[in-house]
Design an enzyme around this catalytic site. Structure first.
Site, PDB file in Angstrom:
ATOM      1  N   ASP A 213      43.263  53.958  19.597  1.00  0.00           N
ATOM      2  CA  ASP A 213      42.879  53.401  17.835  1.00  0.00           C
ATOM      3  C   ASP A 213      43.936  53.878  17.009  1.00  0.00           C
ATOM      4  O   ASP A 213      44.252  55.015  17.247  1.00  0.00           O
ATOM      5  CB  ASP A 213      41.349  53.519  17.638  1.00  0.00           C
ATOM      6  CG  ASP A 213      41.014  55.007  17.797  1.00  0.00           C
ATOM      7  OD1 ASP A 213      40.639  55.534  18.750  1.00  0.00           O
ATOM      8  OD2 ASP A 213      41.259  55.879  16.751  1.00  0.00           O
ATOM      9  N   ASP A 215      42.458  55.362  14.041  1.00  0.00           N
ATOM     10  CA  ASP A 215      41.667  56.003  13.300  1.00  0.00           C
ATOM     11  C   ASP A 215      40.969  55.252  12.148  1.00  0.00           C
ATOM     12  O   ASP A 215      40.807  54.058  12.547  1.00  0.00           O
ATOM     13  CB  ASP A 215      42.127  57.374  13.034  1.00  0.00           C
ATOM     14  CG  ASP A 215      41.035  58.460  12.718  1.00  0.00           C
ATOM     15  OD1 ASP A 215      40.089  58.466  13.232  1.00  0.00           O
ATOM     16  OD2 ASP A 215      41.160  59.244  11.594  1.00  0.00           O
TER      17      ASP A 215
END
Ligand SMILES: CSC[C@H]1O[C@H](OP(=O)(O)O)[C@H](O)[C@@H]1O
Ligand SMILES: Nc1ncnc2[nH]cnc12
Length: 291
Positions: A213, A215
């Site tokens: 991801d 974040d």
């Protein structure tokens, strides 16, 4: 039969078993620091005995702050592990580090607050060198293995800083921007205590960081969720297993020299002749070369 393995693997979020292992034994060990996260699976991979541990337990029941890091590393040492590979989910802090990419970090920043990251104390003091917190030789083998596989859609980033935060909540946006301003590449919650303890146990340690991801800093991407982490890891789990297999093949054929294997040589400052017997007994597996 006493189980022994010179290569250990600690699997993180989404990597709870190694499918390719054969001749498996499930080993339950106790340590002076309590039991490890789960049974350790000792099996054969590429003709070599390896030890696999699910860091959060096979049913993911342990939070990062609850992980028995000392027991996990001590158990690996009991099994004879000299090279320890961590597979870990991380959030990206850089545009160029995309979900599904792999990073082999060479530095850590410690943002944990609640971890015990040393075996020492109780009358024996040691200060290990940690300027290079990851074993460069092992990290090199890992990176070469990743590169050699030419995995579709996976870019390898060799080197980079891993920020280790406490969790379990993910970062605030301000924290995420702060870590970016420090030039860090990825953020996770587990690898720093593990790396410190592995060094104290004279085990070479390196991490395959699996990017799941961006974040919460990236305007063009949703903020990290567990669903996103596990979804992307499922996509990449087969790649991760291939990387581990190739790394084990290379390590077994050509085990590299590592400074980690003598990390305690000049680290213990307490004269062991004067140290408490109970602590020497507790640490005997780590200190036996020096007693
Ligand atoms: C499930 S998202 C957060 C969780 O994932 C990473 O775990 P690991 O390093 O064991 O792969 C991160 O450090 C957090 O523990
Ligand atoms: N964004 C993130 N922050 C901390 N740990 C993570 N593990 C996977 N993604 C993460």
């Amino acid at each position: 039969m006493t189980q022994q393995a010179s290569i250990g693997i600690i699997g993180g979020s989404g990597l709870y078993q190694m499918q390719a292992l054969t001749d498996i034994s499930e080993v339950r060990l106790d340590t002076p620091f309590g039991p490890p996260s789960d049974a350790i699976i000792v099996g054969t991979l590429e003709g070599t005995r390896v030890a696999f541990l699910a860091r959060h337990g096979r049913n993911h029941t342990l939070m990062p702050s609850e992980l028995p890091f000392r027991a996990n590393i001590h158990a690996m040492k009991q099994l004879g592990v000299r090279y320890l590979i961590s597979a870990s989910a991380v959030g990206s802090l850089k545009e160029a580090v995309k979900p599904l990419d792999m990073v082999v970090p060479d530095q850590f920043i410690d943002r944990t607050k609640n971890r015990v990251s040393t075996f020492f104390g109780e009358g024996i003091v040691a200060h290990i060198g940690f300027g290079d917190p990851v074993c460069p030789a092992l990290a090199g083998v890992l990176a070469d293995a990743i590169a050699s596989l030419e995995l579709p859609e996976v870019t390898l980033h060799q080197g980079g800083t891993y920020v280790c935060m406490e969790g379990p909540a993910f970062s605030t946006r301000a924290e995420s921007h702060l870590y970016r301003s420090w030039g860090a590449a990825v953020v996770g919650m587990t690898n720093l205590p593990e790396a410190k303890l592995a060094r104290e146990a004279e085990i070479a340690y390196a991490t395959m960081a699996l990017v799941t991801d961006y974040d919460c800093w990236h305007d063009g991407h949703d903020s990290v969720t567990v669903e996103m982490v596990i979804g992307n890891l499922k996509k990449n789990a087969a790649n991760a297993q291939q990387v581990i297999q190739e790394t084990v093949r290379r390590l077994a054929a050509n085990p590299p020299e590592s400074e980690a294997h003598s990390a305690l040589k000049f680290a213990v400052i307490t004269p062991l002749a004067k140290a408490p017997e109970a602590t020497k007994t507790k640490l005997s597996l780590l200190l036996q070369k020096y007693l």
